[in-house]
Every structure is written in structure tokens, then in C-alpha cells.
Design a protein around this motif. Structure first.
Motif, mmCIF file in Angstrom:
data_model
loop_
_atom_site.group_PDB
_atom_site.id
_atom_site.type_symbol
_atom_site.label_atom_id
_atom_site.label_comp_id
_atom_site.label_asym_id
_atom_site.label_seq_id
_atom_site.Cartn_x
_atom_site.Cartn_y
_atom_site.Cartn_z
ATOM 1 N N LEU B 227 -4.341 5.570 -0.102
ATOM 2 C CA LEU B 227 -2.931 5.642 -0.490
ATOM 3 C C LEU B 227 -1.931 5.013 0.490
ATOM 4 O O LEU B 227 -1.065 4.252 0.057
ATOM 5 C CB LEU B 227 -2.524 7.088 -0.801
ATOM 6 C CG LEU B 227 -3.092 7.668 -2.099
ATOM 7 C CD1 LEU B 227 -2.518 9.055 -2.357
ATOM 8 C CD2 LEU B 227 -2.795 6.764 -3.289
ATOM 9 N N PRO B 228 -2.030 5.294 1.802
ATOM 10 C CA PRO B 228 -0.993 4.733 2.667
ATOM 11 C C PRO B 228 -0.903 3.204 2.566
ATOM 12 O O PRO B 228 0.186 2.650 2.396
ATOM 13 C CB PRO B 228 -1.414 5.178 4.072
ATOM 14 C CG PRO B 228 -2.200 6.416 3.842
ATOM 15 C CD PRO B 228 -2.938 6.177 2.550
ATOM 16 N N GLY B 229 -2.042 2.529 2.604
ATOM 17 C CA GLY B 229 -2.038 1.070 2.524
ATOM 18 C C GLY B 229 -1.525 0.583 1.182
ATOM 19 O O GLY B 229 -0.675 -0.313 1.106
ATOM 20 N N LEU B 230 -2.014 1.203 0.102
ATOM 21 C CA LEU B 230 -1.631 0.801 -1.255
ATOM 22 C C LEU B 230 -0.123 0.956 -1.461
ATOM 23 O O LEU B 230 0.538 0.063 -1.989
ATOM 24 C CB LEU B 230 -2.383 1.662 -2.268
ATOM 25 C CG LEU B 230 -2.016 1.404 -3.725
ATOM 26 C CD1 LEU B 230 -2.686 0.148 -4.233
ATOM 27 C CD2 LEU B 230 -2.374 2.598 -4.600
ATOM 28 N N ILE B 231 0.412 2.084 -1.017
ATOM 29 C CA ILE B 231 1.825 2.352 -1.269
ATOM 30 C C ILE B 231 2.716 1.473 -0.405
ATOM 31 O O ILE B 231 3.737 0.975 -0.870
ATOM 32 C CB ILE B 231 2.102 3.856 -1.125
ATOM 33 C CG1 ILE B 231 1.543 4.530 -2.390
ATOM 34 C CG2 ILE B 231 3.583 4.158 -0.987
ATOM 35 C CD1 ILE B 231 1.307 5.977 -2.282
ATOM 36 N N ASP B 232 2.302 1.234 0.833
ATOM 37 C CA ASP B 232 3.039 0.273 1.672
ATOM 38 C C ASP B 232 3.122 -1.081 0.981
ATOM 39 O O ASP B 232 4.178 -1.701 0.907
ATOM 40 C CB ASP B 232 2.341 0.090 3.030
ATOM 41 C CG ASP B 232 2.750 1.180 4.011
ATOM 42 O OD1 ASP B 232 3.615 2.002 3.641
ATOM 43 O OD2 ASP B 232 2.208 1.199 5.123
ATOM 44 N N LEU B 233 1.977 -1.499 0.448
ATOM 45 C CA LEU B 233 1.888 -2.798 -0.211
ATOM 46 C C LEU B 233 2.778 -2.846 -1.443
ATOM 47 O O LEU B 233 3.567 -3.775 -1.638
ATOM 48 C CB LEU B 233 0.429 -3.029 -0.615
ATOM 49 C CG LEU B 233 0.011 -4.454 -0.922
ATOM 50 C CD1 LEU B 233 -0.028 -5.264 0.360
ATOM 51 C CD2 LEU B 233 -1.374 -4.468 -1.573
ATOM 52 N N LEU B 234 2.676 -1.793 -2.262
ATOM 53 C CA LEU B 234 3.436 -1.679 -3.499
ATOM 54 C C LEU B 234 4.927 -1.741 -3.215
ATOM 55 O O LEU B 234 5.676 -2.487 -3.848
ATOM 56 C CB LEU B 234 3.095 -0.327 -4.138
ATOM 57 C CG LEU B 234 3.111 -0.198 -5.632
ATOM 58 C CD1 LEU B 234 2.115 -1.160 -6.238
ATOM 59 C CD2 LEU B 234 2.760 1.236 -6.024
ATOM 60 N N TYR B 235 5.371 -0.957 -2.231
ATOM 61 C CA TYR B 235 6.798 -0.866 -1.958
ATOM 62 C C TYR B 235 7.330 -2.069 -1.202
ATOM 63 O O TYR B 235 8.512 -2.375 -1.267
ATOM 64 C CB TYR B 235 7.124 0.460 -1.262
ATOM 65 C CG TYR B 235 7.265 1.563 -2.272
ATOM 66 C CD1 TYR B 235 8.522 1.990 -2.691
ATOM 67 C CD2 TYR B 235 6.150 2.129 -2.864
ATOM 68 C CE1 TYR B 235 8.659 2.964 -3.655
ATOM 69 C CE2 TYR B 235 6.270 3.110 -3.825
ATOM 70 C CZ TYR B 235 7.523 3.529 -4.222
ATOM 71 O OH TYR B 235 7.647 4.481 -5.186
ATOM 72 N N ALA B 236 6.435 -2.777 -0.515
ATOM 73 C CA ALA B 236 6.864 -4.004 0.146
ATOM 74 C C ALA B 236 7.334 -4.998 -0.903
ATOM 75 O O ALA B 236 8.263 -5.770 -0.682
ATOM 76 C CB ALA B 236 5.725 -4.588 0.958
ATOM 77 N N PHE B 237 6.697 -4.958 -2.102
ATOM 78 C CA PHE B 237 7.110 -5.855 -3.183
ATOM 79 C C PHE B 237 8.238 -5.271 -4.013
ATOM 80 O O PHE B 237 9.141 -5.974 -4.431
ATOM 81 C CB PHE B 237 5.911 -6.158 -4.095
ATOM 82 C CG PHE B 237 4.910 -7.056 -3.456
ATOM 83 C CD1 PHE B 237 5.206 -8.405 -3.252
ATOM 84 C CD2 PHE B 237 3.684 -6.568 -3.025
ATOM 85 C CE1 PHE B 237 4.291 -9.242 -2.640
ATOM 86 C CE2 PHE B 237 2.769 -7.399 -2.405
ATOM 87 C CZ PHE B 237 3.065 -8.739 -2.212
ATOM 88 N N LEU B 238 8.169 -3.956 -4.253
ATOM 89 C CA LEU B 238 9.103 -3.329 -5.184
ATOM 90 C C LEU B 238 10.491 -3.127 -4.600
ATOM 91 O O LEU B 238 11.488 -3.369 -5.253
ATOM 92 C CB LEU B 238 8.565 -1.962 -5.621
ATOM 93 C CG LEU B 238 7.457 -1.987 -6.662
ATOM 94 C CD1 LEU B 238 6.917 -0.592 -6.879
ATOM 95 C CD2 LEU B 238 7.989 -2.563 -7.966
ATOM 96 N N VAL B 239 10.535 -2.645 -3.359
ATOM 97 C CA VAL B 239 11.804 -2.152 -2.847
ATOM 98 C C VAL B 239 12.882 -3.221 -2.659
ATOM 99 O O VAL B 239 14.002 -3.039 -3.122
ATOM 100 C CB VAL B 239 11.588 -1.315 -1.566
ATOM 101 C CG1 VAL B 239 12.902 -0.952 -0.938
ATOM 102 C CG2 VAL B 239 10.818 -0.060 -1.933
ATOM 103 N N PRO B 240 12.555 -4.378 -2.058
ATOM 104 C CA PRO B 240 13.626 -5.354 -1.867
ATOM 105 C C PRO B 240 14.178 -5.859 -3.211
ATOM 106 O O PRO B 240 15.341 -6.202 -3.313
ATOM 107 C CB PRO B 240 12.938 -6.503 -1.119
ATOM 108 C CG PRO B 240 11.680 -5.929 -0.598
ATOM 109 C CD PRO B 240 11.287 -4.849 -1.548
ATOM 110 N N ALA B 241 13.318 -5.830 -4.260
ATOM 111 C CA ALA B 241 13.729 -6.361 -5.554
ATOM 112 C C ALA B 241 14.755 -5.460 -6.249
ATOM 113 O O ALA B 241 15.584 -5.938 -7.006
ATOM 114 C CB ALA B 241 12.500 -6.531 -6.454
ATOM 115 N N SER B 242 14.693 -4.135 -5.978
ATOM 116 C CA SER B 242 15.617 -3.257 -6.672
ATOM 117 C C SER B 242 16.586 -2.602 -5.690
ATOM 118 O O SER B 242 16.165 -1.806 -4.867
ATOM 119 C CB SER B 242 14.840 -2.174 -7.432
ATOM 120 O OG SER B 242 14.230 -1.310 -6.520
#
Lengths: 115, 244
Positions: B227-242
């Protein structure tokens, strides 16, 4: 003494886990690595010492109690919960039902496929 | 009287004793009412303690000075999960592949469904991140929450609530889906509803309980790894976009 030996063993494995996680900068909580190491140690030893079994079942038998101090910490987050209550409520309820149902269906299918 | 109260409220003895007394009351009420998962002793104890702290005007920090002695035991309790895991070694050898696949699927689905729903309904970022490890047993969930930037104490409450939801609704859902195999029910329960679900599974059958305990311990390990790696990865893409 048996309970003391058991709890000492658990603490030693936790300590080793914490130290390794810290040294190797692993993305794991130390106690989880400690659990994995203890599991491997038990397999290699081919047997469960009574003292360890006693301490572990005592501790796991009261597992719920150990969540209480952290749970009381919710009082620090009442504002956040009030802001997001619908999102949190549905994420917990629907998320749990989806996970329970689909995981069970997948495993049922896998067991049939294995036979 | 006032002086005694001020003294006690500031001493670690207070937080420790209050925790044990509140839990004992909660447990008494739970057994009294036929062990219904709705009256889980953790819920009662937490509610009683919050009431006490509010009435006595005591801060969470001074309460935690004493309660940390109980909290600390979560570490050794996590290590102790190796024991039930070891006791299930034979079953694990036979069914390792279906269990492993279901487990990884369940871990991902548990985190991503909660994240997705919360995000879709507009929950704040910290709330989303605190929800991600909701299906994992508390000591590990709190470690994961800390690692990914959630709030460990909020996660603890969400984890307990998740366990209660699974314990209350799980068996009805399995009946609805016509799932009869106890090993299947147990694995789903352990993955989705950790220790509280496992306690419920043991009430239903020994086999379901054993598989649930096994799934809980393995999914704690898998979650901590994935989870930690997956969520870091996910939010690295998601967060700046929104924005926001």
C-alpha cells in the motif's frame, strides 16, 4: 516465568524488526517485519514453544483493548469527521461490502478452478 | 476534592486506569446484550472515555500519558500474529495459491474502493489517505497511515468501524451471494474486516475463524508491503491534477 519468556521473545522480535526497518529504510512498520521474522523462525524451528503460545494467545485474546487509546484520539478529529461524514460513511460501508463480496466470489471461483 | 482530581488527571495512572475500567464496562455491556457486534466494547470504551475527558476538561495528551502503556502493546501483539499464522501452516501449504491471489485482490480492492468512494464524494486529502488502510489490523494500519500522510488516530477509528461493519453484515452478504465454503468466507472476512471480523468468524465456525485469522495476518503483511508504495504512486499522479 513462561509468560515472561513469551513476552520477552515477542519484544525481541519486534526490536529486531524495528532496527532492520530503520537501517534498511524499508517501507514497513517494524512490528510487521518482526511478525514475518518470527513466522520464519517458527517454520525453521518446526515447533511452537509453550511460553510463546501462551503469551501470544493472551495478548491476542485482549487485542480489542489495545485499540482503545488510539480510538479515543478521534476526539482530535471531530471537525474532519463532521466535514466528511457522508464520504467517510459510504467509503466504509460500500467499500467493505464490495471487498467482502468480491474477494469471496474470487476465492470461490479459484477453488473450483484448482479442483 | 478538587485538588485530588487535578493531581489524578495529570498522572499517568489516570489514563491507564480509566482505559481499563472503560473497556471492562464496555465488555460487560457487550456480553450482557448477547455479544452483538453493534455494541463492540471498543466503541463503548471510546465513547465513555471521550465523555469523561470532555466532562473533566482533560486533554487527549494528558490522557495518553497513561494510555500509552496499553497502546504500546500493539507492537508485540502484531508480532504475536505469527503464532496463529504458524498454526495454520498445513492449510496454508494446500491452499496457498487461491489464498494468495484472493488476498492481494482483497487488499487492493479494500484500499482502492474506500479511496475511490471518498474521493468521488469530495473528502479531503488527509481523510482519503487515512481511509486507505481501513481493512488492515489497527497497529499495521496506523503505521501505513503515518507512512502515506494520513492521520493515524483517525485511521484507528476508521479501522474499528470497518471491522464492525464486516462483523455485522458479512454473514448476511455471504448468504446472499450463496457462498457456503467456510475457508472462502473466512479469507474474505479476514481481508476485509481484520481482527473484529475474525472474532465474529470464530463465533460462526472454527474453520472460518482460523482462515479469517490467517487472512488477517497475511493481509497485514501484504498491505504493509504494497500500500505505501502504491498510494504514493497513485497520488503523485492524481494530486497535482486536481486542485484542492
Amino acid at each position: 516465568m513462561p509468560f515472561l519468556h513469551g513476552i520477552t521473545l515477542l519484544l525481541v522480535f519486534q526490536l529486531v524488526g524495528e532496527v532492520l526497518v530503520h537501517l534498511a529504510r524499508l517501507p514497513l512498520p517494524g512490528p510487521v517485519l518482526g511478525m514475518a521474522l518470527l513466522f520464519v523462525a517458527l517454520i525453521l524451528r518446526r515447533g511452537l514453544p509453550d511460553a510463546l503460545n501462551g503469551a501470544a494467545s493472551n495478548l491476542l485474546g485482549h487485542l480489542s483493548l489495545l485499540f482503545v487509546p488510539a480510538g479515543v484520539g478521534v476526539m482530535l478529529h471531530f471537525d474532519k469527521l463532521a466535514d466528511d461524514w457522508l464520504a467517510i460513511g459510504l467509503a466504509l460501508l460500500l467499500g467493505s461490502l464490495i471487498t467482502l463480496g468480491l474477494t469471496a466470489l474470487l476465492m470461490q471461483w479459484l477453488l473450483r478452478w484448482q479442483r | 476534592m478538587e485538588q485530588i482530581w487535578v493531581y489524578l488527571a495529570a498522572s499517568p495512572l489516570f489514563g491507564l486506569t480509566a482505559t481499563l475500567v472503560a473497556y471492562s464496562l464496555g465488555h460487560w455491556l457487550y456480553v450482557r446484550c448477547g455479544s452483538t457486534p453493534l455494541l463492540h466494547p471498543v466503541l463503548t470504551a471510546v465513547a465513555l472515555l471521550i465523555l469523561l475527558l470532555k466532562l473533566g476538561d482533560i486533554s487527549y495528551n494528558s490522557y495518553f500519558d497513561g494510555a500509552q502503556f496499553v497502546h504500546f502493546l500493539l507492537g508485540p501483539a502484531t508480532v504475536a500474529l505469527a503464532v496463529p499464522l504458524y498454526l495454520q501452516l498445513e492449510r496454508l501449504r494446500k491452499l496457498w495459491l487461491p489464498i494468495l491471489i484472493s488476498l492481494i485482490f482483497g487488499v487492493l480492492l479494500g484500499a482502492l474502493s474506500a479511496l475511490g468512494i471518498a474521493r468521488w464524494l469530495g473528502a479531503g486529502l488527509e481523510t482519503q489517505l487515512s481511509l486507505a488502510p481501513k481493512s488492515v489490523t489497527t497497529p499495521v494500519a496506523m503505521g501505513i497511515a503515518e507512512a502515506i500522510g494520513g492521520l493515524p488516530s483517525l485511521t484507528a477509528v476508521l479501522v474499528v468501524t470497518t471491522g464492525i461493519i464486516g462483523a455485522v453484515l458479512g454473514n448476511g452478504l455471504f448468504r446472499l451471494l450463496r457462498i457456503r465454503d467456510d475457508s472462502v468466507k473466512g479469507v474474505a472476512m479476514g481481508v476485509a474486516a481484520h481482527g473484529i471480523g475474525t472474532a465474529r468468524a470464530f463465533q460462526l465456525s472454527q474453520q472460518m475463524g482460523a482462515f479469517s485469522g490467517l487472512a488477517m495476518a497475511l493481509s497485514a503483511l501484504a498491505s504493509a508491503l504494497i500500500l505505501p508504495g502504491l498510494i504514493d504512486l497513485l497520488y503523485a499522479f492524481l494530486v497535482p491534477a486536481s486542485p484542492g
